[in-house]
Design an enzyme around this catalytic site. Structure first.
Site, PDB file in Angstrom:
ATOM      1  N   LYS A 108       0.854  -1.201   0.000  1.00  0.00           N
ATOM      2  CA  LYS A 108       0.000   0.000   0.000  1.00  0.00           C
ATOM      3  C   LYS A 108       0.888   1.249   0.000  1.00  0.00           C
ATOM      4  CE  LYS A 108      -4.586   0.615   0.712  1.00  0.00           C
ATOM      5  NZ  LYS A 108      -5.579  -0.065  -0.155  1.00  0.00           N
TER       6      LYS A 108
ATOM      7  N   THR B 176      -4.522  -5.224   1.234  1.00  0.00           N
ATOM      8  CA  THR B 176      -3.768  -3.981   1.436  1.00  0.00           C
ATOM      9  C   THR B 176      -4.601  -2.989   2.257  1.00  0.00           C
ATOM     10  OG1 THR B 176      -4.478  -2.938  -0.631  1.00  0.00           O
ATOM     11  CG2 THR B 176      -2.482  -4.298  -0.716  1.00  0.00           C
ATOM     12  N   ASP B 177      -5.902  -3.137   2.215  1.00  0.00           N
ATOM     13  CA  ASP B 177      -6.745  -2.292   3.061  1.00  0.00           C
ATOM     14  C   ASP B 177      -6.492  -2.595   4.546  1.00  0.00           C
ATOM     15  OD1 ASP B 177      -8.965  -0.294   3.084  1.00  0.00           O
ATOM     16  OD2 ASP B 177      -9.932  -1.883   4.237  1.00  0.00           O
TER      17      ASP B 177
END
Ligand SMILES: O=c1[nH]c(=O)c2[nH]c(=O)[nH]c2[nH]1
Length: 322
Positions: free
Chosen positions: A14, A73-74
């Protein structure tokens, strides 16, 4: 470095994770003659973080579409944000080590990570007090000037997280010296149109990166050897001010010498410079007289150089004269 054991590139992560931490531990550093900077209250300790991970268990996510081992990735972003609350230090390097190490410990099937960040500078401001101006601790001005940065490469083996590589940096410094720089004596042949210059208005963009002999000193300011990007910035402009430069190549050598003299704990310092020398429209009659300049036309020149500890000349004057 972020590779599958077969040698192929494999990573995901990210970027632009904006972490606005407040009230981090105040930073104190040993002063150097070129800089008034002695520390930062760290009331706003804000960073733009980039985080990437790798590991053999992630291969199937690419080759088979299996998300079994994929930490979204969140979720990475949430991990970085929430864990930043628990960081007890006051340096960018320390924050990255804390977050990267925690992540690899939390997800042991992920075996390597790269984490880097730009500090987002917020300037302290003075307000009128009962006895002159005083530094206020509530309102800050977002700065778009040069800022600190840092990066780390981490691996985990059997639950132990090791630092493979680390760097610290100052990014986006832009300095103009209106008089006292030259550039002459270069190769002159049928391709040369540039005239010799004995006094040019030298505008440079500089990124500076340094490595410690002992990376622990970067992560933990309590060891007393932390080098602040603000001090590096001040040394760069002081050397530019003090020295008559024959070229950017030599100028960055001189800045590197001074940095390594001031900070024996550093092993090396690297530079990436751009030449943005203003184009002269109306030549000053002599130095100090009015002139008119404009932005140079593209393309631009650049230099890259690393000054290493063995380069430091002990007899070199610690501070250059006029
Ligand atoms: O400091 C400089 N170095 C160069 O190598 C160079 N080349 C150039 O055209 N101008 C400059 N200036």
């Amino acid at each position: 470095m972020l590779k599958h054991s077969s040698g192929r590139t494999l990573y995901y992560g990210k970027g632009d994770v904006l972490v606005y931490r407040t009230y981090a531990k105040p930073l104190q550093v040993a002063a150097v003659p070129e800089s008034a900077f002695e520390g930062d209250r760290n009331i706003i300790f804000a960073h733009n973080i980039k985080f990437a991970v790798s590991g053999d268990k992630l291969l199937a996510s690419f080759t088979e579409g299996s998300n079994t081992f994929v930490v979204a990735t969140d979720s990475m972003k949430n991990f970085l944000l929430r864990n930043a609350a628990e960081y007890e230090g006051g340096t960018t390097e320390g924050l990255l080590l804390f977050l990267g190490r925690r992540f690899l410990q939390r997800y042991p099937h992920i075996t390597s990570a790269e984490i880097s960040a730009d500090r987002l500078p917020f300037q302290a401001l003075d307000v009128p007090g009962s006895d002159g101006f005083v530094r206020n601790e509530l309102v800050f001005r977002r700065s778009h000037n040069d800022h600190a940065s840092a990066g780390l490469e981490l691996v985990s083996r059997d639950g132990n997280v090791e630092v493979l590589a680390s760097w610290s940096g100052l990014t986006g410094l832009q300095l103009i010296k209106v008089s006292g720089s030259s550039f002459y004596g270069f190769v002159r042949d049928e391709y040369t149109t540039l005239p010799d210059s004995y006094d040019r208005p030298l505008f440079i963009f500089l990124d500076i990166f340094w490595r410690y002999g002992d990376p622990e000193q970067a992560a933990d300011a309590a060891k007393g050897k932390y080098v602040a990007a603000e001090q590096i910035s001040d040394i760069a402009h002081t050397v530019f001010y003090e020295e008559q430069s024959p070229s950017i190549q030599h100028l960055i050598w001189l800045i590197g010498q001074r940095i390594l003299i001031r900070f024996p704990q550093l092993a090396e310092v690297s530079f990436e410079s751009n030449n943005r020398t203003w184009e002269t429209i109306v030549d000053p009659a002599s130095p100090g007289q009015p002139g008119v300049f404009t932005e140079p036309r593209p393309p631009y020149g650049f230099q890259g150089f690393t000054v290493i500890r063995a380069d430091v000349q002990p007899e070199a004057p610690a501070a250059g004269g006029e």
